[in-house]
Design a protein around this motif. Structure first.
Motif, PDB file in Angstrom:
ATOM      1  N   SER A 139       0.888  -1.706   0.189  1.00 29.07           N
ATOM      2  CA  SER A 139       0.077   0.241   0.050  1.00 29.07           C
ATOM      3  C   SER A 139       0.491   1.315   0.106  1.00 29.07           C
ATOM      4  O   SER A 139       0.535   2.147  -0.154  1.00 29.07           O
ATOM      5  N   ASP A 140       2.404   0.955   0.481  1.00 27.90           N
ATOM      6  CA  ASP A 140       3.344   2.357   0.070  1.00 27.90           C
ATOM      7  C   ASP A 140       3.594   2.269  -1.121  1.00 27.90           C
ATOM      8  O   ASP A 140       3.969   1.501  -1.505  1.00 27.90           O
ATOM      9  N   PRO A 141       3.207   3.995  -1.439  1.00 31.07           N
ATOM     10  CA  PRO A 141       3.814   4.594  -2.860  1.00 31.07           C
ATOM     11  C   PRO A 141       4.748   3.512  -2.827  1.00 31.07           C
ATOM     12  O   PRO A 141       5.504   3.039  -4.114  1.00 31.07           O
ATOM     13  N   TRP A 142       5.421   3.718  -2.089  1.00 32.17           N
ATOM     14  CA  TRP A 142       7.956   3.591  -2.649  1.00 32.17           C
ATOM     15  C   TRP A 142       6.888   2.134  -2.962  1.00 32.17           C
ATOM     16  O   TRP A 142       8.343   1.513  -3.949  1.00 32.17           O
ATOM     17  N   ILE A 143       7.309   1.075  -2.389  1.00 29.58           N
ATOM     18  CA  ILE A 143       6.568  -0.461  -2.126  1.00 29.58           C
ATOM     19  C   ILE A 143       6.086  -0.663  -3.714  1.00 29.58           C
ATOM     20  O   ILE A 143       7.057  -1.847  -4.462  1.00 29.58           O
ATOM     21  N   ALA A 144       5.245   0.076  -3.615  1.00 30.78           N
ATOM     22  CA  ALA A 144       4.291   0.251  -4.590  1.00 30.78           C
ATOM     23  C   ALA A 144       5.194   0.178  -6.332  1.00 30.78           C
ATOM     24  O   ALA A 144       4.972  -0.843  -6.813  1.00 30.78           O
ATOM     25  N   ALA A 145       5.836   0.833  -5.822  1.00 25.89           N
ATOM     26  CA  ALA A 145       6.479   1.604  -7.369  1.00 25.89           C
ATOM     27  C   ALA A 145       7.831   0.074  -7.624  1.00 25.89           C
ATOM     28  O   ALA A 145       8.046   0.214  -8.339  1.00 25.89           O
ATOM     29  N   HIS A 146       8.585   0.379  -6.325  1.00 27.43           N
ATOM     30  CA  HIS A 146       9.948  -0.211  -6.412  1.00 27.43           C
ATOM     31  C   HIS A 146      10.612  -1.284  -6.106  1.00 27.43           C
ATOM     32  O   HIS A 146      10.768  -2.595  -6.399  1.00 27.43           O
ATOM     33  N   ALA A 147       8.926  -2.422  -4.932  1.00 32.42           N
ATOM     34  CA  ALA A 147       9.687  -3.407  -4.439  1.00 32.42           C
ATOM     35  C   ALA A 147       9.379  -4.671  -5.183  1.00 32.42           C
ATOM     36  O   ALA A 147       8.004  -4.559  -5.621  1.00 32.42           O
ATOM     37  N   ASP A 148       9.817  -5.305  -5.318  1.00 31.48           N
ATOM     38  CA  ASP A 148       9.669  -6.541  -5.875  1.00 31.48           C
ATOM     39  C   ASP A 148       9.444  -7.898  -5.119  1.00 31.48           C
ATOM     40  O   ASP A 148      10.193  -7.923  -3.932  1.00 31.48           O
ATOM     41  N   LEU A 149       8.165  -7.932  -4.339  1.00 31.03           N
ATOM     42  CA  LEU A 149       6.664  -9.096  -3.826  1.00 31.03           C
ATOM     43  C   LEU A 149       7.184 -10.135  -3.972  1.00 31.03           C
ATOM     44  O   LEU A 149       7.505 -11.230  -3.145  1.00 31.03           O
ATOM     45  N   ASN A 150       8.130 -10.532  -4.524  1.00 30.57           N
ATOM     46  CA  ASN A 150       9.176 -12.102  -5.089  1.00 30.57           C
ATOM     47  C   ASN A 150      10.169 -12.576  -4.311  1.00 30.57           C
ATOM     48  O   ASN A 150      10.444 -13.201  -4.524  1.00 30.57           O
ATOM     49  N   ARG A 151      10.625 -10.992  -3.771  1.00 25.31           N
ATOM     50  CA  ARG A 151      11.913 -11.490  -3.264  1.00 25.31           C
ATOM     51  C   ARG A 151      11.682 -10.287  -2.113  1.00 25.31           C
ATOM     52  O   ARG A 151      12.086  -9.472  -2.044  1.00 25.31           O
ATOM     53  N   VAL A 152      10.813 -11.766  -1.119  1.00 26.10           N
ATOM     54  CA  VAL A 152      10.536 -10.467   0.092  1.00 26.10           C
ATOM     55  C   VAL A 152      11.951 -11.229   1.081  1.00 26.10           C
ATOM     56  O   VAL A 152      12.027 -12.318   1.236  1.00 26.10           O
ATOM     57  N   PHE A 153      13.392 -10.466   2.321  1.00 22.51           N
ATOM     58  CA  PHE A 153      13.627 -11.042   3.320  1.00 22.51           C
ATOM     59  C   PHE A 153      13.417 -10.342   4.162  1.00 22.51           C
ATOM     60  O   PHE A 153      13.027  -9.362   4.795  1.00 22.51           O
ATOM     61  N   LEU A 154      14.009 -11.098   5.693  1.00 16.15           N
ATOM     62  CA  LEU A 154      13.911 -10.831   6.996  1.00 16.15           C
ATOM     63  C   LEU A 154      15.119 -10.660   7.164  1.00 16.15           C
ATOM     64  O   LEU A 154      15.697 -11.589   6.957  1.00 16.15           O
ATOM     65  N   ALA A 155      15.504  -9.829   7.926  1.00 14.87           N
ATOM     66  CA  ALA A 155      16.392  -9.587   8.752  1.00 14.87           C
ATOM     67  C   ALA A 155      16.286  -9.299  10.203  1.00 14.87           C
ATOM     68  O   ALA A 155      15.222  -7.998  10.478  1.00 14.87           O
ATOM     69  N   GLY A 156      17.431  -9.233  11.364  1.00 12.53           N
ATOM     70  CA  GLY A 156      17.703  -8.879  12.478  1.00 12.53           C
ATOM     71  C   GLY A 156      19.099  -8.862  13.168  1.00 12.53           C
ATOM     72  O   GLY A 156      19.720  -9.890  12.449  1.00 12.53           O
ATOM     73  N   ASP A 157      19.164  -7.922  13.714  1.00 14.44           N
ATOM     74  CA  ASP A 157      19.876  -8.611  14.717  1.00 14.44           C
ATOM     75  C   ASP A 157      19.661  -8.611  15.878  1.00 14.44           C
ATOM     76  O   ASP A 157      18.984  -8.300  16.850  1.00 14.44           O
ATOM     77  N   SER A 158      20.883  -9.371  16.714  1.00 12.44           N
ATOM     78  CA  SER A 158      20.532 -10.490  18.773  1.00 12.44           C
ATOM     79  C   SER A 158      18.100 -10.195  18.818  1.00 12.44           C
ATOM     80  O   SER A 158      18.197 -11.572  17.937  1.00 12.44           O
ATOM     81  N   ALA A 159      17.942  -9.630  19.029  1.00  6.24           N
ATOM     82  CA  ALA A 159      16.977 -10.023  19.055  1.00  6.24           C
ATOM     83  C   ALA A 159      15.942  -9.841  18.617  1.00  6.24           C
ATOM     84  O   ALA A 159      15.102  -9.919  18.204  1.00  6.24           O
TER      85      ALA A 159
END
Length: 308
Positions: A141-161
């Motif tokens: 729904s966000d314009p940046w995501i709608a225009a530029h993100a490939d939702l077939n290549r979604v990654f999750l990441a984080g450090d520690s908790a």
């Protein structure tokens, strides 16, 4: 003689003090940094969005500098900050420069999640907020995501908790569906065997984050080996990488997580990357160091790797 109302129950010094009355005192107030329409060094644009004002849940988005017109859409990375579930922020001087740099180096669109913190909001608040943010992100729904993100290549990441949260989100995505995950990166993950003796820092910290929880080896939030049957096998994603640091006090717990995931029957490819001579989240405390640069490049390679 002091009254009970003033007695300290738990303390995570120098950040939080919890009194037996239930009063919470935050000893350190962390500063925040604003987003930027265009970073002068990386060219990365950043902005803040409110995802759920009721919770509240918000996020900082990072958009890499793209050709005009863009030649193709870029991967989407949903990032969860660390801080033992009770400190730090997506907007802090620790995370804003790091993710700004990662966005520029990897050329990915990043959603850095600002989730509620314990002990004011004990678990599962951080998990619930992170799931809401992930579902919002892939909803486009966000314009940046709608225009530029490939939702077939979604990654999750984080450090520690945040790595703990990234793992929980991948497991939940596998169980509930609705989120297509390509891969998960766990950097110096905060897990436990649940065997800390009562009164140790690990035990006290868990009671601060999750009051009333028994913990122990049977709590999957602490110990991935305690996930319900088939949960790890069905975890969303095709690839995973676990980053360890030789001198990290959580190293053995992170290595155990890697072994549990590798032996779970999960059909994805899991990789272990260890940095010698460094401690917990060294890449955040020493971002300009050579080894922090190495970790960054390995994470960039993971995010830009070909799908299996």
């Amino acid at each position: 003689m002091s009254s009970t109302i003033d007695e300290i129950d738990l303390e995570f010094f120098p950040f939080i003090r919890l009194y037996k009355s239930g009063r919470i005192e935050r000893l350190t107030v962390l500063p925040t940094l604003p987003p930027s329409p265009s970073d002068p060094i990386t060219g990365v644009a950043s902005k803040d969005v409110v995802i759920d004002p009721a919770a509240p849940v918000s996020a900082r988005l990072y958009l890499p500098q793209l050709p005009s017109p863009p030649s193709s859409k870029v991967p989407l990375l949903v990032y969860f900050h660390g801080g033992a579930f009770c400190i730090e922020s997506a907007f802090s001087p620790t995370y804003h420069p790091y993710l700004n740099s990662l966005c520029g180096r990897a050329g990915v669109l990043i959603v850095s999640v600002e989730y509620r913190l314990a002990p004011e909001h004990p678990l599962p608040a951080a998990y619930d907020d992170s799931w809401a943010a992930l579902r919002w992100a892939v909803g486009g729904s966000d314009p940046w995501i709608a225009a530029h993100a490939d939702l077939n290549r979604v990654f999750l990441a984080g450090d520690s908790a945040g790595a703990n949260i990234a793992h929980r989100m991948a497991v939940r995505a596998g169980a509930e569906g609705g989120v297509r995950v390509e891969g998960t990166a766990a950097i110096h993950p905060y897990f436990s065997t649940g065997e800390e003796e009562k009164g140790t820092l690990g035990d006290k910290l868990w009671r601060l984050v999750c009051p009333g929880a028994i913990g122990g080896t049977g709590d999957p939030r602490l110990n991935p080996a305690a996930e319900s049957e088939g949960a790890l096998k069905g975890m969303a994603g095709r690839r995973a990488v676990v980053f360890l640091a030789e001198k990290d006090f959580l190293r053995e717990k992170g290595k155990a997580y890697f072994e549990v995931l590798r032996g779970s029957g999960w059909e994805g490819l899991v990789e272990l990357v260890e940095t010698e001579g460094e401690g917990h989240v060294f890449h955040l405390s020493k971002p300009e160091s050579y080894r922090a640069g190495e970790l960054m490049e390995k994470l960039v390679s993971f995010l830009n790797g070909a799908s299996h």
